[in-house]
Scaffold this active site. Structure first.
Site, PDB file in Angstrom:
ATOM      1  N   ARG A 133       0.842  -1.192   0.000  1.00  0.00           N
ATOM      2  CA  ARG A 133       0.000   0.000   0.000  1.00  0.00           C
ATOM      3  C   ARG A 133       0.877   1.241   0.000  1.00  0.00           C
ATOM      4  O   ARG A 133       2.003   1.219   0.468  1.00  0.00           O
ATOM      5  CB  ARG A 133      -0.979   0.031   1.177  1.00  0.00           C
ATOM      6  CG  ARG A 133      -0.393   0.179   2.577  1.00  0.00           C
ATOM      7  CD  ARG A 133      -0.020   1.569   2.994  1.00  0.00           C
ATOM      8  NE  ARG A 133       0.135   1.669   4.437  1.00  0.00           N
ATOM      9  CZ  ARG A 133       0.861   2.576   5.081  1.00  0.00           C
ATOM     10  NH1 ARG A 133       1.561   3.458   4.395  1.00  0.00           N
ATOM     11  NH2 ARG A 133       0.910   2.593   6.398  1.00  0.00           N
ATOM     12  N   GLU A 232      -7.211   7.630   7.246  1.00  0.00           N
ATOM     13  CA  GLU A 232      -6.153   8.453   7.872  1.00  0.00           C
ATOM     14  C   GLU A 232      -5.595   9.451   6.866  1.00  0.00           C
ATOM     15  O   GLU A 232      -5.339  10.614   7.199  1.00  0.00           O
ATOM     16  CB  GLU A 232      -5.035   7.535   8.365  1.00  0.00           C
ATOM     17  CG  GLU A 232      -3.859   8.294   8.924  1.00  0.00           C
ATOM     18  CD  GLU A 232      -2.803   7.392   9.528  1.00  0.00           C
ATOM     19  OE1 GLU A 232      -3.151   6.303  10.035  1.00  0.00           O
ATOM     20  OE2 GLU A 232      -1.631   7.775   9.503  1.00  0.00           O
ATOM     21  N   ARG A 236      -5.488   5.816   0.381  1.00  0.00           N
ATOM     22  CA  ARG A 236      -4.565   4.702   0.542  1.00  0.00           C
ATOM     23  C   ARG A 236      -4.817   3.800  -0.657  1.00  0.00           C
ATOM     24  O   ARG A 236      -5.972   3.364  -0.850  1.00  0.00           O
ATOM     25  CB  ARG A 236      -4.800   3.949   1.845  1.00  0.00           C
ATOM     26  CG  ARG A 236      -4.363   4.686   3.108  1.00  0.00           C
ATOM     27  CD  ARG A 236      -2.866   4.768   3.244  1.00  0.00           C
ATOM     28  NE  ARG A 236      -2.426   5.551   4.390  1.00  0.00           N
ATOM     29  CZ  ARG A 236      -2.204   5.061   5.597  1.00  0.00           C
ATOM     30  NH1 ARG A 236      -2.444   3.778   5.829  1.00  0.00           N
ATOM     31  NH2 ARG A 236      -1.787   5.828   6.580  1.00  0.00           N
ATOM     32  N   CYS A 278       0.416  11.410   8.923  1.00  0.00           N
ATOM     33  CA  CYS A 278       1.336  10.970   9.977  1.00  0.00           C
ATOM     34  C   CYS A 278       2.776  11.000   9.456  1.00  0.00           C
ATOM     35  O   CYS A 278       3.043  10.490   8.360  1.00  0.00           O
ATOM     36  CB  CYS A 278       0.998   9.548  10.421  1.00  0.00           C
ATOM     37  SG  CYS A 278       2.103   8.940  11.706  1.00  0.00           S
ATOM     38  N   THR A 280       5.157   9.179  10.110  1.00  0.00           N
ATOM     39  CA  THR A 280       5.752   7.837   9.919  1.00  0.00           C
ATOM     40  C   THR A 280       5.550   7.342   8.492  1.00  0.00           C
ATOM     41  O   THR A 280       6.211   6.405   8.067  1.00  0.00           O
ATOM     42  CB  THR A 280       5.110   6.804  10.872  1.00  0.00           C
ATOM     43  OG1 THR A 280       3.707   6.693  10.555  1.00  0.00           O
ATOM     44  CG2 THR A 280       5.297   7.199  12.318  1.00  0.00           C
ATOM     45  N   ARG A 287       3.998   0.612   2.495  1.00  0.00           N
ATOM     46  CA  ARG A 287       4.115  -0.474   3.452  1.00  0.00           C
ATOM     47  C   ARG A 287       3.788  -1.757   2.705  1.00  0.00           C
ATOM     48  O   ARG A 287       2.669  -1.938   2.221  1.00  0.00           O
ATOM     49  CB  ARG A 287       3.140  -0.306   4.627  1.00  0.00           C
ATOM     50  CG  ARG A 287       3.346  -1.324   5.708  1.00  0.00           C
ATOM     51  CD  ARG A 287       2.588  -0.969   6.988  1.00  0.00           C
ATOM     52  NE  ARG A 287       1.280  -1.598   7.035  1.00  0.00           N
ATOM     53  CZ  ARG A 287       1.072  -2.827   7.523  1.00  0.00           C
ATOM     54  NH1 ARG A 287       2.085  -3.561   7.937  1.00  0.00           N
ATOM     55  NH2 ARG A 287      -0.148  -3.345   7.570  1.00  0.00           N
ATOM     56  N   ARG A 316       3.338  -6.428  13.086  1.00  0.00           N
ATOM     57  CA  ARG A 316       2.016  -6.018  13.562  1.00  0.00           C
ATOM     58  C   ARG A 316       1.161  -7.273  13.772  1.00  0.00           C
ATOM     59  O   ARG A 316       1.497  -8.365  13.296  1.00  0.00           O
ATOM     60  CB  ARG A 316       1.313  -5.088  12.539  1.00  0.00           C
ATOM     61  CG  ARG A 316       2.049  -3.771  12.312  1.00  0.00           C
ATOM     62  CD  ARG A 316       1.275  -2.807  11.410  1.00  0.00           C
ATOM     63  NE  ARG A 316       2.047  -1.562  11.185  1.00  0.00           N
ATOM     64  CZ  ARG A 316       1.553  -0.491  10.547  1.00  0.00           C
ATOM     65  NH1 ARG A 316       0.302  -0.494  10.093  1.00  0.00           N
ATOM     66  NH2 ARG A 316       2.304   0.586  10.366  1.00  0.00           N
ATOM     67  N   GLU A 321      -2.216  -2.597  12.590  1.00  0.00           N
ATOM     68  CA  GLU A 321      -1.654  -1.793  13.675  1.00  0.00           C
ATOM     69  C   GLU A 321      -2.505  -1.870  14.948  1.00  0.00           C
ATOM     70  O   GLU A 321      -3.734  -1.920  14.882  1.00  0.00           O
ATOM     71  CB  GLU A 321      -1.612  -0.334  13.198  1.00  0.00           C
ATOM     72  CG  GLU A 321      -0.872   0.586  14.122  1.00  0.00           C
ATOM     73  CD  GLU A 321      -0.792   1.976  13.546  1.00  0.00           C
ATOM     74  OE1 GLU A 321      -1.742   2.422  12.896  1.00  0.00           O
ATOM     75  OE2 GLU A 321       0.261   2.589  13.736  1.00  0.00           O
TER      76      GLU A 321
HETATM   77  P1  ADP Z   1      -1.996   0.206   6.976  1.00  0.00           P
HETATM   78  O1  ADP Z   1      -1.453  -0.982   6.298  1.00  0.00           O
HETATM   79  O2  ADP Z   1      -2.799   1.020   6.043  1.00  0.00           O
HETATM   80  O3  ADP Z   1      -0.925   0.942   7.696  1.00  0.00           O
HETATM   81  P2  ADP Z   1      -3.149  -1.442   9.105  1.00  0.00           P
HETATM   82  O4  ADP Z   1      -1.869  -1.864   9.725  1.00  0.00           O
HETATM   83  O5  ADP Z   1      -4.265  -1.071  10.016  1.00  0.00           O
HETATM   84  O6  ADP Z   1      -3.064  -0.231   8.099  1.00  0.00           O
HETATM   85  O7  ADP Z   1      -3.659  -2.674   8.169  1.00  0.00           O
HETATM   86  C1  ADP Z   1      -4.832  -2.459   7.416  1.00  0.00           C
HETATM   87  C2  ADP Z   1      -5.488  -3.771   7.071  1.00  0.00           C
HETATM   88  O8  ADP Z   1      -4.630  -4.473   6.148  1.00  0.00           O
HETATM   89  C3  ADP Z   1      -5.662  -4.693   8.276  1.00  0.00           C
HETATM   90  O9  ADP Z   1      -6.928  -5.335   8.170  1.00  0.00           O
HETATM   91  C4  ADP Z   1      -4.587  -5.731   8.079  1.00  0.00           C
HETATM   92  O10 ADP Z   1      -4.964  -6.979   8.616  1.00  0.00           O
HETATM   93  C5  ADP Z   1      -4.525  -5.819   6.572  1.00  0.00           C
HETATM   94  N1  ADP Z   1      -3.275  -6.389   6.073  1.00  0.00           N
HETATM   95  C6  ADP Z   1      -2.021  -5.918   6.238  1.00  0.00           C
HETATM   96  N2  ADP Z   1      -1.138  -6.730   5.611  1.00  0.00           N
HETATM   97  C7  ADP Z   1      -1.865  -7.732   5.028  1.00  0.00           C
HETATM   98  C8  ADP Z   1      -1.547  -8.870   4.242  1.00  0.00           C
HETATM   99  N3  ADP Z   1      -0.286  -9.175   3.892  1.00  0.00           N
HETATM  100  N4  ADP Z   1      -2.557  -9.676   3.826  1.00  0.00           N
HETATM  101  C9  ADP Z   1      -3.829  -9.401   4.151  1.00  0.00           C
HETATM  102  N5  ADP Z   1      -4.219  -8.319   4.889  1.00  0.00           N
HETATM  103  C10 ADP Z   1      -3.226  -7.513   5.319  1.00  0.00           C
HETATM  104  N1  DAR Z   2      -0.706   5.690  17.323  1.00  0.00           N
HETATM  105  C1  DAR Z   2       0.122   6.693  16.692  1.00  0.00           C
HETATM  106  C2  DAR Z   2       0.353   6.279  15.223  1.00  0.00           C
HETATM  107  C3  DAR Z   2       1.698   6.076  14.729  1.00  0.00           C
HETATM  108  C4  DAR Z   2       1.850   5.483  13.344  1.00  0.00           C
HETATM  109  N2  DAR Z   2       0.639   4.831  12.788  1.00  0.00           N
HETATM  110  C5  DAR Z   2      -0.206   5.448  11.925  1.00  0.00           C
HETATM  111  N3  DAR Z   2       0.070   6.603  11.404  1.00  0.00           N
HETATM  112  N4  DAR Z   2      -1.342   4.802  11.551  1.00  0.00           N
HETATM  113  C6  DAR Z   2       1.363   6.786  17.567  1.00  0.00           C
HETATM  114  O1  DAR Z   2       1.883   7.869  17.729  1.00  0.00           O
HETATM  115  O2  DAR Z   2       1.747   5.760  18.101  1.00  0.00           O
END
Ligand code: ADP
Ligand code: DAR
Length: 363
Positions: A133, A232, A236, A278, A280, A287, A316, A321
């Site tokens: 993504r 966010e 995305r 953000c 980060t 990612r 994660r 997250e």
């Molecule tokens: P972001 O990737 O946008 O930072 P999150 O960590 O919240 O946000 O992940 C968003 C969604 O993507 C969650 O439901 C997570 O389980 C899913 N996800 C992340 N990586 C994978 C993957 N390799 N396969 C399937 N779902 C994934």
């Molecule tokens: N909970 C915030 C988010 C940090 C990074 N994750 C994002 N942007 N979705 C923190 O300061 O820990």
């Protein structure tokens, strides 16, 4: 807003900031906000506002002030905040992005040679699915804390028009949250397609106002290409599928980004690359993650975290997250997004995941 109202607003902001800063300094928070918001920097920034959207230091730090367990604790309320509040953003960015100093500049976009990206798990022993993504902000719009309800509606309408023109593998439909049943929404979240709701860090960052207006998800027919609207970030752009075919998944995301950037300009700076809410996510905003089961390696979580750290990877939980692993499935992805090219971020994830699989095989 009249002059008197503006004056009153700034007095309220100043009082709220002083109270929150006192609480932060007295806390045992481990956030980068606590680490770098010294009294000197606080005094220097507390009266400042960005020229276009008038965002304040409170707009930047409110989430980290309310969530003392934040890792970072700061978000940019608009693109100008990264320069107006640079005395605070710069050290936090340098710390999180492993030495990206104020003298560094993000490299130009470089998708790289996709032929060097492999199927990470051709025998499907470990990887359940792979996802890549990136985030994009639409030029001319502020970020969540400064967005009006009309801003959310405008961005959604702009994107719905663009979605009409997506074709071939990218062809699909847009589903606004306002027209989705709770059951449909929960199913899409459980299937890892749709973003979660109610993240307390985002709520405190004023990223959930007017919810669910202007929020939704675009999905192609096979649900291998998705676009989140106004979660966010403004956008995305996501590509995902079962298995470990990283190159093909990455290619699909690139095609999606290229199709959209024909129709709309993204917020980008020479210093930070693509700008996001953000810090980060600055730079490549990429990612690339594997949903992976490595039962032997993950039997010792600390060992898994140590291997991940060594390869600049982040671990994660199964639902992303701020979640825990379910049935031994971890979401492991590149941690670095700024100061390297898109290709280098993908390559770092590929090398790290291949190393983790090699270690699991050897145990
Ligand atoms: P972001 O990737 O946008 O930072 P999150 O960590 O919240 O946000 O992940 C968003 C969604 O993507 C969650 O439901 C997570 O389980 C899913 N996800 C992340 N990586 C994978 C993957 N390799 N396969 C399937 N779902 C994934
Ligand atoms: N909970 C915030 C988010 C940090 C990074 N994750 C994002 N942007 N979705 C923190 O300061 O820990």
């Amino acid at each position: 807003m009249s002059q008197d109202q503006k004056k009153c607003h700034l007095i309220c902001v100043s009082k709220a900031l002083d109270d929150a800063y006192k609480r932060l300094t007295q806390s045992d928070s481990k956030s980068l906000l606590k680490k770098y918001l010294t009294q000197e920097i606080y005094d220097e920034l507390k009266q400042k506002q960005t020229p276009t959207f008038k965002s304040t230091l409170l707009d930047c730090v409110q989430s980290g002030m309310m969530n003392l367990d934040s890792g970072i604790g700061i978000y940019a309320p608009d693109p100008e905040a990264y320069s107006v509040f640079a005395p605070l953003f710069d050290p936090i960015i340098e710390d999180y992005h492993m030495g990206f100093t104020p003298q560094n500049s993000h490299p130009p976009l470089n998708w790289g040679n996709l032929n060097t990206l492999v199927n990470l798990d051709p025998q499907n022993k470990y990887i359940i699915s792979t996802r890549v993504r990136c985030g994009r902000s639409i030029e001319g719009y502020p970020f969540n804390p400064c967005m009006s309800e009309d801003h959310y509606i405008e961005i959604e309408k702009k994107m719905e028009n663009i979605f009409q023109g997506l074709s071939g593998e990218l062809e699909g439909t847009y589903r606004p949250l306002t027209k989705m049943t709770k059951c449909e929404q929960e199913r899409l979240i459980d299937d890892h397609y749709l973003f979660k709701e109610g993240d307390r860090f985002l709520k405190a960052a004023k990223a959930c106002r007017f919810w669910p207006t202007g929020r939704g998800i675009y999905m192609n027919k096979n649900k291998t290409f998705l676009i989140w609207v106004n979660e966010e970030d403004h956008l995305r752009i996501i590509s995902m599928e079962p298995g470990g075919n990283l190159g093909d998944i990455y290619r699909r995301m690139i095609e999606g980004v290229k199709a959209i950037e024909q129709q709309v300009s993204f917020s980008r700076s020479d210093r930070f690359g693509y700008l996001t809410f953000c810090p980060t996510n600055l730079g490549t905003t990429i990612r690339a993650s594997a949903h992976i089961k490595v039962p032997k390696l993950s039997s010792d979580k600390e060992k898994l975290e140590a291997v991940a750290e060594k390869h600049h990877l982040q671990v994660r939980g199964t639902r992303g997250e701020h979640t825990e692993s379910e049935e031994g499935v971890y979401d492991i992805s590149n941690k670095r997004r700024l100061g390297l090219t898109e290709y280098e971020a993908l390559k770092e994830m590929q090398d790290g995941i291949l190393e983790i699989i090699k270690m699991e095989d050897s145990l």
